[in-house]
Scaffold this active site. Structure first.
Site, PDB file in Angstrom:
ATOM      1  N   ILE A 153      10.590  45.405  61.644  1.00  0.00           N
ATOM      2  CA  ILE A 153      11.628  44.464  62.065  1.00  0.00           C
ATOM      3  C   ILE A 153      12.162  43.694  60.869  1.00  0.00           C
ATOM      4  O   ILE A 153      13.376  43.492  60.721  1.00  0.00           O
ATOM      5  CB  ILE A 153      11.077  43.509  63.141  1.00  0.00           C
ATOM      6  CG1 ILE A 153      10.713  44.298  64.401  1.00  0.00           C
ATOM      7  CG2 ILE A 153      12.094  42.412  63.468  1.00  0.00           C
ATOM      8  CD1 ILE A 153      10.010  43.487  65.469  1.00  0.00           C
ATOM      9  N   ASP A 172       5.339  39.515  51.323  1.00  0.00           N
ATOM     10  CA  ASP A 172       4.571  40.447  52.136  1.00  0.00           C
ATOM     11  C   ASP A 172       3.532  41.091  51.227  1.00  0.00           C
ATOM     12  O   ASP A 172       3.882  41.852  50.316  1.00  0.00           O
ATOM     13  CB  ASP A 172       5.488  41.532  52.726  1.00  0.00           C
ATOM     14  CG  ASP A 172       4.775  42.440  53.713  1.00  0.00           C
ATOM     15  OD1 ASP A 172       3.559  42.644  53.552  1.00  0.00           O
ATOM     16  OD2 ASP A 172       5.421  42.942  54.645  1.00  0.00           O
ATOM     17  N   ASP A 257      12.005  31.325  69.132  1.00  0.00           N
ATOM     18  CA  ASP A 257      11.999  32.128  70.347  1.00  0.00           C
ATOM     19  C   ASP A 257      10.591  32.254  70.906  1.00  0.00           C
ATOM     20  O   ASP A 257      10.400  32.713  72.028  1.00  0.00           O
ATOM     21  CB  ASP A 257      12.563  33.520  70.044  1.00  0.00           C
ATOM     22  CG  ASP A 257      12.683  34.401  71.284  1.00  0.00           C
ATOM     23  OD1 ASP A 257      13.229  33.904  72.295  1.00  0.00           O
ATOM     24  OD2 ASP A 257      12.232  35.556  71.249  1.00  0.00           O
ATOM     25  N   GLU A 262       2.567  29.883  75.671  1.00  0.00           N
ATOM     26  CA  GLU A 262       3.666  30.372  76.507  1.00  0.00           C
ATOM     27  C   GLU A 262       3.167  30.654  77.917  1.00  0.00           C
ATOM     28  O   GLU A 262       2.028  31.117  78.090  1.00  0.00           O
ATOM     29  CB  GLU A 262       4.278  31.641  75.894  1.00  0.00           C
ATOM     30  CG  GLU A 262       4.963  31.392  74.566  1.00  0.00           C
ATOM     31  CD  GLU A 262       5.646  32.643  73.997  1.00  0.00           C
ATOM     32  OE1 GLU A 262       5.603  33.708  74.665  1.00  0.00           O
ATOM     33  OE2 GLU A 262       6.218  32.541  72.907  1.00  0.00           O
ATOM     34  N   HIS A 280      11.395  33.375  74.584  1.00  0.00           N
ATOM     35  CA  HIS A 280      10.849  34.670  74.153  1.00  0.00           C
ATOM     36  C   HIS A 280      11.779  35.814  74.571  1.00  0.00           C
ATOM     37  O   HIS A 280      11.391  36.749  75.287  1.00  0.00           O
ATOM     38  CB  HIS A 280       9.446  34.899  74.725  1.00  0.00           C
ATOM     39  CG  HIS A 280       8.613  35.813  73.875  1.00  0.00           C
ATOM     40  ND1 HIS A 280       7.263  35.654  73.698  1.00  0.00           N
ATOM     41  CD2 HIS A 280       8.945  36.911  73.129  1.00  0.00           C
ATOM     42  CE1 HIS A 280       6.786  36.596  72.897  1.00  0.00           C
ATOM     43  NE2 HIS A 280       7.797  37.371  72.544  1.00  0.00           N
ATOM     44  N   GLY A 282      13.326  37.860  72.358  1.00  0.00           N
ATOM     45  CA  GLY A 282      13.521  38.799  71.253  1.00  0.00           C
ATOM     46  C   GLY A 282      13.761  40.226  71.678  1.00  0.00           C
ATOM     47  O   GLY A 282      14.581  40.932  71.100  1.00  0.00           O
TER      48      GLY A 282
END
Length: 529
Positions: A153, A172, A257, A262, A280, A282
């Site tokens: 992503i 990363d 998001d 949750e 959420h 996405g």
């Protein structure tokens, strides 16, 4: 026919894929919310297809007596206890690519929304106000985007950001310099990215290493006026610290998001100016929902029907093409492990595997899993390629893998050595052109032994009369020999025999062979063929 339960809402097209592929399927989209009912029926199924509503706990898995695979339509598997599934020998798959574009686009949308204060401006205009001077935004053009996580992503977000003429810094640990160059980004350490980025977006899974990666301490290192976007996982950001920095003006805006808890019905971020929040969303596009549903149906069907493993989180992936080529080699690896496991009575300290020639070019993780599974079956018949590596790790068994170029008369072979407190024991095998695995060396003695479900291994001194005693004893007790292979180090020294038999040896046959006094060792070996 394998049987699959779909316990959450999934596309009808995906359900039809199971049926078209020859998999029996029960579509019960509400049963995932009923823990007791799910536990009552789960034992009937080989596969379980889920979204986020079904919670696959260790307790549920206790009732899943036939379950072989869990397929999560989506990338997040927070609702599956993967360690418990692994111990149970159940493969857990997700669909990491089906919603990649959708999630990346949502992150970009959130970045624009917070850059231009779009939700607040929309609400204000809906209320009949015309506050043109109140909502002063910033351009993303020529700004620096700091991206945490440059995987599937993240790389899509990078591509979109470069198209917007942004400068991109990527943090990363797994990003190589070559891949960074290919993506067109500068690879940096986290502190440098925090200090220089005008926008920060996160695209990493939630793990022990990434949890709270934007902690209070790290948030304090960010550039004043930064805007932060999180469309990845909740728990990556210290939400209380972020709220404080938003109030102080150090952080100019945030768009989230996902949240640590949750559904998020309350948060320190709610109600703050220039904070964009979505529930959420996405992966919430029609295209993504359809894609992940179709993908999970295909993956589960492939595994249940052909053994191909894709996007597994607790087992090496094996494509359908690899499964076709590697099938005999995976069987060989399992047979080698099973032979040596059944021959070893002491606790095993290490398993060393050598791959030669063509075997060295295959999916070694899958082959290793098969070897370990074969070894561990000697003490736990229920173990499989998923649970065996977990069991080995729990027992402190060290696994070592070595590869080498073709070094003998065979195109390739596998050699397995187990190490105990007092000795090492080894066996090697190959796959012939007929696709059948063979044992080619045991204890350093060359052989050519066909592998059958029921076999007998004997060791003796190389003296006359042993073969006759072996054949006569088996014949007198009605045991038929399908294949008989001999080997020795040198004349008069150690000799071995491997016999492929038509039936499993009874205990009285083993005792009769030992009673002849001709053998140093007599051991029945059984395989899953």
């Amino acid at each position: 026919m394998p049987k699959v339960l779909v316990s959450d809402k999934l596309s009808e097209t995906a359900v039809q894929i199971f049926r078209d592929r020859g998999v029996e399927v029960d579509y019960l989209p509400d049963v995932g919310k009923d823990k007791e009912k799910l536990a009552e029926i789960i034992g009937q199924y080989d596969g379980l297809a889920i979204r986020s509503a079904t919670k696959v706990t260790a307790k549920l898995l206790e009732s899943a007596t036939n379950l072989k695979v869990i397929g999560r339509a989506g990338i997040g598997v927070d609702n599956v206890e993967i360690p418990a599934a692994s111990k149970k020998g159940v493969i857990v798959m997700n669909t990491p690519f089906g919603n990649s574009v959708t999630t990346a686009e949502h992150a970009i949308a959130l970045m624009f929304a917070v850059a231009r204060q779009l939700p607040e401006a929309s609400a204000s205009t809906h209320a009949g106000k015309w506050e043109k001077n109140r909502f002063m935004g910033v351009e993303v053009f020529n700004k620096t985007l700091g991206i945490i996580g440059a995987g599937n992503i993240g790389s899509i977000v990078i591509d979109r950001a470069l198209g917007l003429r942004m400068k991109v810094l990527a943090y990363d640990p797994f990003l190589s310099e070559e891949r960074a160059l290919e993506l067109g980004v500068k690879k940096v350490e986290l502190d440098e990215m925090l200090a220089k980025a005008d926008f920060i977006t996160l695209h990493v899974p939630l793990t022990d290493k990434t949890r709270n990666i934007l902690s209070r301490e790290n948030l304090a290192k960010t550039k004043k006026g930064v805007r932060i976007v999180n469309a990845a996982r909740g728990g990556l950001i210290d939400e209380e610290a972020l709220a404080e920095l938003l109030k102080s003006g150090h952080v100019a805006g945030a768009a989230l998001d996902v949240f640590a808890t949750e559904p998020a019905t309350e948060s320190p971020l709610f109600g703050l100016p220039n904070v964009v929040v979505t529930p959420h969303l996405g992966a919430s596009t029609n295209e993504a929902q359809e894609n992940v549903a179709l993908q999970v149906a295909e993956q589960m069907s492939d595994y249940l029907l052909t053994g191909a493993v894709q996007n597994a989180l607790n087992m090496p992936s094996v494509t359908a093409e690899e499964a076709a080529v590697m099938g005999p080699w995976i069987k060989l690896a399992g047979h080698l492990g099973a032979f040596i496991g059944q021959m070893t009575d002491e606790p095993i300290k290490a398993i060393n595997v050598l791959y030669d020639g063509v075997a060295a070019e295959m999916n070694l993780k899958a082959l290793n899993a098969s070897v370990i599974s074969g070894v561990m079956k000697a003490t736990n018949p229920d173990v499989n390629m998923v649970s065996a590596p977990v069991m080995a790790a729990e027992r402190g068994v060290q696994i070592a893998t070595t590869t080498q170029a073709k070094g003998g008369i065979f195109d390739g072979y596998i050699k397995v050595t187990v190490v105990t407190e007092t000795r090492e024991r080894s066996i090697a095998g190959t796959v012939f052109s007929d696709g059948k695995p063979r044992f080619i060396q045991i204890r350093g003695i060359n052989v050519d032994a066909e592998i059958g479900a029921h076999m007998l291994y004997t060791r003796n001194k190389d003296v006359p009369g042993v073969i006759g005693a072996l054949g006569m004893t088996l014949g007198d007790l009605g045991v038929n020999i399908a294949n008989f292979t001999l080997g020795r180090t040198k004349a008069g020294d150690d000799a071995i025999a491997i016999l492929y038999l038509d039936e499993e040896l009874k205990p009285e046959v083993i005792e009769a062979l030992r009673a002849t006094g001709k053998f140093i060792q007599v051991r029945p070996i059984n395989f899953e063929i």
